[in-house]
Design a protein around this motif. Sequence first.
Motif, PDB file in Angstrom:
ATOM      1  N   THR A  27      -9.576  58.913 -42.792  1.00 47.01           N
ATOM      2  CA  THR A  27      -9.527  57.826 -43.779  1.00 47.01           C
ATOM      3  C   THR A  27      -8.176  57.737 -44.484  1.00 47.01           C
ATOM      4  OG1 THR A  27     -10.481  59.222 -45.505  1.00 47.01           O
ATOM      5  CG2 THR A  27     -12.015  57.914 -44.174  1.00 47.01           C
ATOM      6  N   THR A  28      -7.183  58.409 -43.950  1.00 46.81           N
ATOM      7  CA  THR A  28      -5.829  58.326 -44.498  1.00 46.81           C
ATOM      8  C   THR A  28      -5.371  56.867 -44.462  1.00 46.81           C
ATOM      9  OG1 THR A  28      -5.372  60.518 -43.610  1.00 46.81           O
ATOM     10  CG2 THR A  28      -3.470  59.170 -44.254  1.00 46.81           C
ATOM     11  N   PRO A  29      -4.917  56.318 -45.587  1.00 42.63           N
ATOM     12  CA  PRO A  29      -4.502  54.912 -45.618  1.00 42.63           C
ATOM     13  C   PRO A  29      -3.315  54.659 -44.682  1.00 42.63           C
ATOM     14  CG  PRO A  29      -4.736  55.785 -47.833  1.00 42.63           C
ATOM     15  CD  PRO A  29      -4.830  56.945 -46.906  1.00 42.63           C
ATOM     16  N   SER A  30      -3.398  53.570 -43.952  1.00 44.08           N
ATOM     17  CA  SER A  30      -2.284  53.155 -43.102  1.00 44.08           C
ATOM     18  C   SER A  30      -1.265  52.407 -43.956  1.00 44.08           C
ATOM     19  CB  SER A  30      -2.795  52.232 -41.984  1.00 44.08           C
ATOM     20  OG  SER A  30      -3.241  51.005 -42.536  1.00 44.08           O
ATOM     21  N   GLY A  31      -0.120  52.137 -43.389  1.00 40.95           N
ATOM     22  CA  GLY A  31       0.880  51.326 -44.085  1.00 40.95           C
ATOM     23  C   GLY A  31       0.328  49.959 -44.431  1.00 40.95           C
ATOM     24  N   THR A  32      -0.461  49.399 -43.541  1.00 44.18           N
ATOM     25  CA  THR A  32      -1.095  48.095 -43.790  1.00 44.18           C
ATOM     26  C   THR A  32      -2.049  48.176 -44.967  1.00 44.18           C
ATOM     27  OG1 THR A  32      -0.901  47.471 -41.458  1.00 44.18           O
ATOM     28  CG2 THR A  32      -2.547  46.284 -42.775  1.00 44.18           C
ATOM     29  N   ASP A  33      -2.855  49.238 -45.032  1.00 41.13           N
ATOM     30  CA  ASP A  33      -3.798  49.413 -46.149  1.00 41.13           C
ATOM     31  C   ASP A  33      -3.049  49.457 -47.482  1.00 41.13           C
ATOM     32  OD1 ASP A  33      -6.023  49.635 -44.419  1.00 41.13           O
ATOM     33  OD2 ASP A  33      -5.749  51.801 -44.240  1.00 41.13           O
ATOM     34  N   ILE A  34      -1.982  50.231 -47.539  1.00 43.21           N
ATOM     35  CA  ILE A  34      -1.218  50.384 -48.779  1.00 43.21           C
ATOM     36  C   ILE A  34      -0.553  49.069 -49.167  1.00 43.21           C
ATOM     37  CG2 ILE A  34       0.783  51.537 -49.811  1.00 43.21           C
ATOM     38  CD1 ILE A  34      -0.054  54.009 -48.070  1.00 43.21           C
ATOM     39  N   ASN A  53     -15.315  56.417 -42.836  1.00 45.48           N
ATOM     40  CA  ASN A  53     -15.394  56.658 -41.399  1.00 45.48           C
ATOM     41  C   ASN A  53     -16.771  57.190 -41.040  1.00 45.48           C
ATOM     42  OD1 ASN A  53     -15.399  59.423 -41.914  1.00 45.48           O
ATOM     43  ND2 ASN A  53     -13.313  59.761 -41.223  1.00 45.48           N
ATOM     44  N   THR A  54     -17.010  57.351 -39.734  1.00 45.01           N
ATOM     45  CA  THR A  54     -18.338  57.752 -39.266  1.00 45.01           C
ATOM     46  C   THR A  54     -18.676  59.198 -39.608  1.00 45.01           C
ATOM     47  OG1 THR A  54     -17.397  58.265 -37.092  1.00 45.01           O
ATOM     48  CG2 THR A  54     -18.370  56.069 -37.387  1.00 45.01           C
ATOM     49  N   ALA A  55     -17.679  60.004 -39.979  1.00 45.86           N
ATOM     50  CA  ALA A  55     -17.926  61.393 -40.382  1.00 45.86           C
ATOM     51  C   ALA A  55     -18.396  61.493 -41.831  1.00 45.86           C
ATOM     52  CB  ALA A  55     -16.659  62.221 -40.191  1.00 45.86           C
ATOM     53  N   GLY A  56     -18.371  60.369 -42.549  1.00 44.13           N
ATOM     54  CA  GLY A  56     -18.788  60.372 -43.949  1.00 44.13           C
ATOM     55  C   GLY A  56     -17.660  60.621 -44.930  1.00 44.13           C
ATOM     56  N   SER A  57     -16.438  60.648 -44.438  1.00 45.51           N
ATOM     57  CA  SER A  57     -15.279  60.816 -45.327  1.00 45.51           C
ATOM     58  C   SER A  57     -14.917  59.470 -45.941  1.00 45.51           C
ATOM     59  CB  SER A  57     -14.087  61.345 -44.535  1.00 45.51           C
ATOM     60  OG  SER A  57     -14.370  62.604 -43.988  1.00 45.51           O
ATOM     61  N   TYR A  58     -14.211  59.519 -47.061  1.00 42.82           N
ATOM     62  CA  TYR A  58     -13.775  58.278 -47.688  1.00 42.82           C
ATOM     63  C   TYR A  58     -12.497  58.505 -48.475  1.00 42.82           C
ATOM     64  CZ  TYR A  58     -16.038  60.379 -51.743  1.00 42.82           C
ATOM     65  OH  TYR A  58     -16.405  61.234 -52.741  1.00 42.82           O
ATOM     66  N   THR A  59     -11.753  57.433 -48.636  1.00 39.00           N
ATOM     67  CA  THR A  59     -10.566  57.395 -49.484  1.00 39.00           C
ATOM     68  C   THR A  59     -10.640  56.114 -50.283  1.00 39.00           C
ATOM     69  OG1 THR A  59      -9.244  58.634 -47.891  1.00 39.00           O
ATOM     70  CG2 THR A  59      -8.035  57.339 -49.521  1.00 39.00           C
ATOM     71  N   LEU A  60     -10.419  56.201 -51.578  1.00 42.46           N
ATOM     72  CA  LEU A  60     -10.426  55.017 -52.435  1.00 42.46           C
ATOM     73  C   LEU A  60      -9.003  54.804 -52.958  1.00 42.46           C
ATOM     74  CD1 LEU A  60     -12.149  52.828 -53.876  1.00 42.46           C
ATOM     75  CD2 LEU A  60     -12.325  54.422 -55.788  1.00 42.46           C
ATOM     76  N   LEU A  61      -8.415  53.661 -52.645  1.00 46.30           N
ATOM     77  CA  LEU A  61      -7.099  53.281 -53.149  1.00 46.30           C
ATOM     78  C   LEU A  61      -7.293  52.373 -54.340  1.00 46.30           C
ATOM     79  CD1 LEU A  61      -5.338  52.260 -49.797  1.00 46.30           C
ATOM     80  CD2 LEU A  61      -5.156  54.429 -50.996  1.00 46.30           C
ATOM     81  N   VAL A  62      -6.508  52.560 -55.380  1.00 48.64           N
ATOM     82  CA  VAL A  62      -6.544  51.688 -56.550  1.00 48.64           C
ATOM     83  C   VAL A  62      -5.134  51.221 -56.814  1.00 48.64           C
ATOM     84  CG1 VAL A  62      -7.099  51.476 -58.995  1.00 48.64           C
ATOM     85  CG2 VAL A  62      -8.483  52.968 -57.529  1.00 48.64           C
ATOM     86  N   GLY A  63      -4.936  49.908 -56.831  1.00 52.54           N
ATOM     87  CA  GLY A  63      -3.636  49.345 -57.131  1.00 52.54           C
ATOM     88  C   GLY A  63      -3.698  48.540 -58.409  1.00 52.54           C
ATOM     89  N   TYR A  64      -2.638  48.613 -59.222  1.00 53.48           N
ATOM     90  CA  TYR A  64      -2.582  47.852 -60.467  1.00 53.48           C
ATOM     91  C   TYR A  64      -1.124  47.633 -60.858  1.00 53.48           C
ATOM     92  CZ  TYR A  64      -1.968  52.572 -62.305  1.00 53.48           C
ATOM     93  OH  TYR A  64      -1.538  53.850 -62.520  1.00 53.48           O
ATOM     94  N   GLU A  65      -0.899  46.596 -61.628  1.00 49.78           N
ATOM     95  CA  GLU A  65       0.438  46.291 -62.111  1.00 49.78           C
ATOM     96  C   GLU A  65       0.784  47.246 -63.241  1.00 49.78           C
ATOM     97  OE1 GLU A  65       2.867  43.854 -61.291  1.00 49.78           O
ATOM     98  OE2 GLU A  65       1.660  43.728 -59.472  1.00 49.78           O
TER      99      GLU A  65
END
Length: 66
Positions: A27-34, A53-65
Amino acid sequence: MQEYGVAQFVEDNVKIGFMHSHHTMATTPSGTDITQVQELAGSYDYFVSLIVNTAGSYTLLVGYEV
């Protein structure tokens, strides 16, 4: 997050964002995700992206000004 679960937290608390799967990949963010989060954060107070992902892992990205 504990038993509450990140998906439930996002459903209950997040109003601006999206969720997508990397299927069997990490679930590592890709350049596109970022880039998407950075661009969309400029249109809102904040913007989140939940990657799972199907393994149950997750990543939460938070963007703000700043």
